[in-house]
Every structure is written in C-alpha cells, then in structure tokens.
Motif scaffolding. Sequence first.
Motif, PDB file in Angstrom:
ATOM      1  N   GLY A  30       0.009  -1.036  -4.826  1.00  0.00           N
ATOM      2  CA  GLY A  30      -1.211  -1.662  -5.331  1.00  0.00           C
ATOM      3  C   GLY A  30      -0.995  -3.080  -5.828  1.00  0.00           C
ATOM      4  N   GLN A  31       0.259  -3.514  -5.905  1.00  0.00           N
ATOM      5  CA  GLN A  31       0.544  -4.877  -6.363  1.00  0.00           C
ATOM      6  C   GLN A  31       0.741  -5.809  -5.168  1.00  0.00           C
ATOM      7  OE1 GLN A  31       3.577  -5.572  -9.241  1.00  0.00           O
ATOM      8  NE2 GLN A  31       3.175  -3.685 -10.356  1.00  0.00           N
ATOM      9  N   LYS A  32       0.433  -7.066  -5.389  1.00  0.00           N
ATOM     10  CA  LYS A  32       0.747  -8.101  -4.395  1.00  0.00           C
ATOM     11  C   LYS A  32       2.241  -8.393  -4.494  1.00  0.00           C
ATOM     12  CE  LYS A  32      -3.691  -9.514  -3.679  1.00  0.00           C
ATOM     13  NZ  LYS A  32      -4.377  -9.726  -2.447  1.00  0.00           N
ATOM     14  N   LEU A  33       2.842  -8.815  -3.389  1.00  0.00           N
ATOM     15  CA  LEU A  33       4.282  -9.062  -3.364  1.00  0.00           C
ATOM     16  C   LEU A  33       4.730  -9.991  -4.489  1.00  0.00           C
ATOM     17  CD1 LEU A  33       4.955  -9.473   0.468  1.00  0.00           C
ATOM     18  CD2 LEU A  33       5.638  -7.568  -1.004  1.00  0.00           C
ATOM     19  N   ASN A  34       3.992 -11.075  -4.719  1.00  0.00           N
ATOM     20  CA  ASN A  34       4.382 -12.051  -5.747  1.00  0.00           C
ATOM     21  C   ASN A  34       4.257 -11.519  -7.164  1.00  0.00           C
ATOM     22  OD1 ASN A  34       5.024 -13.947  -3.837  1.00  0.00           O
ATOM     23  ND2 ASN A  34       3.092 -15.041  -3.997  1.00  0.00           N
ATOM     24  N   ASP A  35       3.494 -10.439  -7.346  1.00  0.00           N
ATOM     25  CA  ASP A  35       3.288  -9.879  -8.683  1.00  0.00           C
ATOM     26  C   ASP A  35       4.304  -8.788  -9.027  1.00  0.00           C
ATOM     27  OD1 ASP A  35       1.132 -11.576  -8.899  1.00  0.00           O
ATOM     28  OD2 ASP A  35      -0.314 -10.054  -8.242  1.00  0.00           O
ATOM     29  N   LYS A  71      10.348   1.881  -9.675  1.00  0.00           N
ATOM     30  CA  LYS A  71       9.738   3.096  -9.151  1.00  0.00           C
ATOM     31  C   LYS A  71       8.619   2.715  -8.180  1.00  0.00           C
ATOM     32  CE  LYS A  71      10.857   6.162 -12.935  1.00  0.00           C
ATOM     33  NZ  LYS A  71      11.906   6.824 -12.208  1.00  0.00           N
ATOM     34  N   PRO A  72       8.501   3.472  -7.088  1.00  0.00           N
ATOM     35  CA  PRO A  72       7.459   3.153  -6.093  1.00  0.00           C
ATOM     36  C   PRO A  72       6.051   3.085  -6.697  1.00  0.00           C
ATOM     37  CG  PRO A  72       8.914   4.873  -5.276  1.00  0.00           C
ATOM     38  CD  PRO A  72       9.290   4.628  -6.696  1.00  0.00           C
ATOM     39  N   GLU A  73       5.750   3.997  -7.618  1.00  0.00           N
ATOM     40  CA  GLU A  73       4.398   4.011  -8.197  1.00  0.00           C
ATOM     41  C   GLU A  73       4.093   2.749  -9.000  1.00  0.00           C
ATOM     42  OE1 GLU A  73       7.068   6.830 -10.644  1.00  0.00           O
ATOM     43  OE2 GLU A  73       6.625   6.546  -8.524  1.00  0.00           O
ATOM     44  N   ASN A  74       5.123   2.029  -9.421  1.00  0.00           N
ATOM     45  CA  ASN A  74       4.910   0.771 -10.141  1.00  0.00           C
ATOM     46  C   ASN A  74       4.729  -0.417  -9.200  1.00  0.00           C
ATOM     47  OD1 ASN A  74       5.200   2.194 -12.527  1.00  0.00           O
ATOM     48  ND2 ASN A  74       7.357   1.684 -12.744  1.00  0.00           N
ATOM     49  N   SER A  83       0.820  -1.208   0.000  1.00  0.00           N
ATOM     50  CA  SER A  83       0.000   0.000   0.000  1.00  0.00           C
ATOM     51  C   SER A  83       0.859   1.265   0.000  1.00  0.00           C
ATOM     52  CB  SER A  83      -0.951   0.010   1.205  1.00  0.00           C
ATOM     53  OG  SER A  83      -0.222   0.098   2.410  1.00  0.00           O
ATOM     54  N   TYR A  84       2.131   1.121   0.343  1.00  0.00           N
ATOM     55  CA  TYR A  84       3.034   2.278   0.316  1.00  0.00           C
ATOM     56  C   TYR A  84       4.471   1.774   0.194  1.00  0.00           C
ATOM     57  CZ  TYR A  84       5.939   6.158   1.708  1.00  0.00           C
ATOM     58  OH  TYR A  84       6.914   7.113   1.727  1.00  0.00           O
ATOM     59  N   ILE A  85       5.271   2.520  -0.554  1.00  0.00           N
ATOM     60  CA  ILE A  85       6.711   2.274  -0.594  1.00  0.00           C
ATOM     61  C   ILE A  85       7.377   3.605  -0.949  1.00  0.00           C
ATOM     62  CG2 ILE A  85       6.773   1.515  -2.994  1.00  0.00           C
ATOM     63  CD1 ILE A  85       8.862  -0.643  -1.955  1.00  0.00           C
ATOM     64  N   ASN A  86       8.455   3.920  -0.247  1.00  0.00           N
ATOM     65  CA  ASN A  86       9.104   5.211  -0.491  1.00  0.00           C
ATOM     66  C   ASN A  86      10.113   5.121  -1.633  1.00  0.00           C
ATOM     67  OD1 ASN A  86      11.195   3.878   0.836  1.00  0.00           O
ATOM     68  ND2 ASN A  86      11.699   5.595   2.157  1.00  0.00           N
TER      69      ASN A  86
END
Length: 168
Positions: free
Chosen positions: A49-54, A43-46, A30-33
Amino acid sequence: QEQEMRGRMQSLSENSLDVILRVMLDTEISYINPSIEPYTNLKPENLVGQKLNDTQLPNSIVEMLHQVLGKVVSTSEKHETELEFIGASGERVVTTNAIPEFDKEGKLDSVLFVLHDITHRKIIEMELQDKNQKITDSINYARHIQNAIIPSMKQIQQEFPNSFMFYR
C-alpha cells in the motif's frame, strides 16, 4: 479451478525463497512476500500500500525498482538486471526479473518483480577469478624466468643444428 490455481500461486509465492513484489504503475506496492524480511528487517504488511519512495527499503533497491519499472513501462517487455545492495544481512547481490502484467484489455497494469539472491554464486565467481589470475601470473613469471635463463631456440640451433627443445 481459477480460485484453486490462485491459491496455489499464492502459496508458492508466500513460501518462495525469492523476493516477489508487485508494483503498480504509480509505484505503489500491491504485494510483497515474506522473503523481504531477512534482507531488510521489514514486514510485508508494512510495505503493501506504500509508494516505493515512502518505504524504508534501501535506497539502492528503490532506485533500481524505479529504473526497471520505467524500462518495462516504456517497452512493455520483461527486463532483467543485477543489483548489489547492503541490507539487514550484509552485502547482497540479486538478479531482478521484472515481468509486465496486463489487464483484461491488454493495457500494462503492474510489474511483477522477482529478486533472486546470487550472493554465494558471486563470491565463488570472485574466488575463481582470483585463483585464475594467480595461476596466470605464476605461469607468466615462470615463462619470464625460462626466457631469462634458457637461450632462445634460434641460438641453440645455430650451435646444434639437429636439436630440439622439449618443455616438461
């Protein structure tokens, strides 16, 4: 005041040298700096919203996040671990603190991960261990030579009863 505090925390997180990410219990980021970028070229925006495995995060990071997430979920307590991985900037070693986050009802909601790069410290530790081993080996070798050349104190005192040995 709460909004101002959130803004300050956001600014602190965005400018931190540590990688900070929030993972929901369903493994969605849900967040990464922005600090993730030098390690992974992602890039954080990429990632949000993704699951770790994806994600395209290195497998060792994804596996560690899953393991630690499981431990935090089962204990609801903070967990710390160390991880070595190969990223965009080469081999890295990070300490990872996983901090449980709870909703208003006190139910575990997400886990905040803080990854702190300790690669330089580990390199220095390894160099110190290597130098320490070389010194120890040198002392043991010198002792071995002395024991081979110098007669034992027992033998010396048999011939010279009032003698002593002084190692300099």
